[in-house]
Design an enzyme around this catalytic site. Structure first.
Site, mmCIF file in Angstrom:
data_model
loop_
_atom_site.group_PDB
_atom_site.id
_atom_site.type_symbol
_atom_site.label_atom_id
_atom_site.label_comp_id
_atom_site.label_asym_id
_atom_site.label_seq_id
_atom_site.Cartn_x
_atom_site.Cartn_y
_atom_site.Cartn_z
ATOM 1 N N ASP A 223 15.972 13.241 47.472
ATOM 2 C CA ASP A 223 17.159 13.238 48.314
ATOM 3 C C ASP A 223 16.984 12.333 49.533
ATOM 4 O OD1 ASP A 223 19.764 14.627 49.140
ATOM 5 O OD2 ASP A 223 18.476 15.038 50.869
ATOM 6 N N GLU A 291 17.972 9.001 45.504
ATOM 7 C CA GLU A 291 19.301 8.930 46.093
ATOM 8 C C GLU A 291 19.229 8.129 47.387
ATOM 9 O OE1 GLU A 291 22.644 11.866 48.077
ATOM 10 O OE2 GLU A 291 20.576 11.783 48.770
#
Length: 639
Positions: A223, A291
């Site tokens: 993330d 990401e």
């Protein structure tokens, strides 16, 4: 005009038709994101959990999906629904126990579905023991986070160190009275940033990866990876001049807090750890999915760093730097030219030894039906499943779930206008399994977010019973993409008109497929033969939308193809060579006797590719173990 538009693309079609090298499991599967709170509730408390996922994992197998990544399941106060982690090696109690996770892993192995975990390294929760000890200046935790004394104005008032903003609005700095310093948080104040310039922090996070690798996970989705590092001198970021609110994230260019070179180095280190683990313990490759909302040049760096004299990567990075272009660059008003440009953009910038991926949705973005329109669901899935590379699906998209705006609790006065407008709750509502109470998601009296009322007609059970539905179309497309042409073939895209996207997928010695996507509600007749001269006069429908007038197995003419509004068609053809001509084509679906007239000189081919700016992409990876495609050929429509 059209001829001028098509010319370079048609030249590109004659280049690089040789078959590719074999790849790995992650290059030939469909990935599916599960938002654990919303997938399936096993105990009636209204919140999805690990047992619920385990009990419904058969759905992924039925859909043909080979891997799933779970949004965070770790211990958390849930300020940001799991993206604020208290303990990276403990399970959030409302999701279950470690025994439940291990049971899920057992079931996943039995079904052949790989489990990917969401790894959130940029920040922890402010309730994390590391942060509490850092506040107290306990060694070695004192410098685990980014601390600063701040500055004073002319009146002696204490101020944040600089003008950095939080992604979620406001200063990226919060003063902690106990420590007497400001701490950095690029997201909420309850998510303090870790200090990756401290070797102890780097090692702590590597040990987290090892912990879950020992549990048998197949990899990690990382993330907010481009927020890991900030410049060490904490200088102000330059103003954009387009946003006059100094507390807005758009007020400055984030050149000192985002996309630093050190971010890539950290990813390369994690990749090395996973590769070493696979070499030491055997089994399938463990993978990294990253990401990072960044420009295309920055994003491509996550694949690898540099090349040696033989074109091989010096340091490998992310297997899948998430490609968000189908989310960020396209929407319901986009034209066929926009689609072709956007797809080619990724394929053009991508390193030649890399694998493309296409992310259609996630927990932070409106659903496909909301962004593109419910009427385009089948067409957009046809696009997703026939592009070269890896397809990524967000839970519920396979049945066409829609955002539910009323899922946002309270009123603008309670939550604020900005919360209502930017809330991500509408795309996170519970999965709609059937038409029973709560859509079959929970037997409890209520659910953490309300189920969209359209579950009574829009649900998985109803779509599985129907002869044609979004789910059946999706399932058939997943099966179709196992064909070797979709796995390893080249692609040539042409915007036939402002509303019709066409492209051909070819592989030497195998079947050729042409895809037609109608973005408008108007029917149109398309002359594919005028665009792709190698097509046979007759084509066979391999897939069509759930409301299409065509059925799998229908025979259509390549030079006069009526296309329904919003339809997505996959048509099978045998390539026609110049020596045989179209009149000599038999129309049978075998490519064993097809003779290709592409250029024979590799140097000439390479120079053409460079001159064209890689107008097409030759995708490579190995066939799946499934025997659905006998000999790698299309066996025709299922009876």
């Amino acid at each position: 005009m059209a001829g001028a538009l098509w010319f370079p693309l048609m030249v590109a079609a004659f280049v690089g038709l040789a078959a590719g090298q074999d790849g790995d499991w992650w290059q030939r599967t469909v990935f599916y994101q599960i938002y654990p709170r919303s997938f399936m509730d096993s105990d009636g408390d209204g919140v999805g959990d690990l047992r619920g996922i385990r009990n419904r994992l058969w759905h992924l197998r039925d859909a043909g999906i080979g891997a799933t990544w779970l949004s965070p399941i770790f211990l958390s106060p849930m300020v940001d629904f799991g993206y604020d982690i208290t303990d990276y090696t403990a399970i959030q109690p409302e999701y279950g126990t470690m025994e439940d996770f291990e049971s899920l892993m057992d079931e996943a192995r039995r079904l052949g579905v790989k489990i990917i975990l969401d790894f959130v390294p940029n920040h922890t929760s402010d309730q994390c023991e590391w942060f509490r000890r850092s506040v107290a200046r306990e060694p070695p935790y004192s410098e685990y986070y980014v601390w600063h004394d701040g500055r004073e104005d002319a009146n002696g008032t204490r101020l944040p160190p600089n003008n950095w903003q939080s992604v979620f609005y406001g200063s990226a700095w919060t003063y902690h009275p106990e420590r007497g310093q400001y701490y950095l948080h690029q997201f909420t104040a309850q998510q303090p940033d870790l200090n990756f310039r401290q070797p102890a922090v780097v090692e702590e996070m590597k040990e987290v990866l090892r912990f879950w690798l020992r549990k048998g996970v197949a990899g990690f989705r990382i993330d907010a990876v481009n927020h890991l590092f900030e410049v060490e001198d904490f200088r102000d970021e330059p103003e954009t001049g387009t946003d006059r609110d100094p507390l807005s994230y758009g007020y400055t260019h984030h050149i000192y807090t985002k996309d630093l070179l050190e971010d890539y180095d950290m990813v390369y280190q994690w990749r090395a750890l996973l590769d070493d683990w696979s070499r030491q313990y055997g089994g399938d490759s463990r993978i990294i999915m990253t990401e990072a909302y960044a420009n295309i040049t920055f994003t491509m760096r996550y694949y690898h760093e540099g090349e040696d004299g033989h074109g091989q990567s010096v340091r490998r990075g992310s297997h899948m730097p998430f490609n968000f272009l189908l989310i960020t660059d396209l929407e319901r008003g986009s034209s066929a030219q926009d689609f072709v440009f956007t797809i080619n953009k990724w394929l053009t910038y991508m390193p030649r030894d890399a694998t493309a991926n296409w992310v259609l949705g996630n927990h932070d973005q409106p659903r496909v039906a909301t962004r593109y329109g419910a009427e385009r669901i089948d067409a957009i899935h046809t696009l997703l499943m026939t592009l070269p590379g890896i397809a990524v699906t967000y839970y519920g998209e396979e049945i066409g779930m829609e955002d539910y705006r009323d899922a946002i609790g309270g009123t603008p006065q309670d939550n604020g206008e900005a919360f209502i407008v930017f809330s991500r709750d509408p795309e996170r509502t519970p999965f709609q399994w059937d038409d029973t109470a709560n859509g079959g998601f929970s037997i409890g009296p209520s659910t953490w977010l309300p189920v969209n009322p359209n579950y009574r007609t829009l649900n998985l059970a109803a779509q599985k019973r129907a002869e044609r539905s979004h789910y059946r179309t999706y399932q058939g497309l997943v099966r179709l993409r196992q064909h070797e042409t979709f796995r390893r073939g080249s692609i040539q895209l042409v915007p036939y008109s402002s509303s019709i996207v066409t492209y051909v997928r070819e592989l030497h010695g195998s079947d050729t497929f042409v895809i037609v996507i109608n973005l408008s509600g108007e029917s149109s007749t398309v002359d594919l033969a005028s665009v792709y001269s190698r097509l046979a006069p007759q084509l066979t429908v391999a897939s069509s939308g759930s409301t299409s007038s065509y059925r799998s197995g229908d025979i259509v003419q390549s030079d006069r193809l009526p296309v329904d509004g919003y339809d997505g068609l996959v048509l099978c053809s045998v390539p026609v060579t110049a020596s045989h001509g179209q009149d000599g084509a038999s129309g049978k679906r075998t490519a064993s006797e097809v003779l290709w007239s592409a250029a024979k000189d590799a140097a000439v081919i390479a120079s053409i590719i460079i001159a064209l700016g890689t107008s097409y992409y030759h995708f490579q990876y190995c066939p799946p173990s499934s025997s659905s495609w006998a000999g790698g050929k299309w066996p025709g429509p299922k009876k």
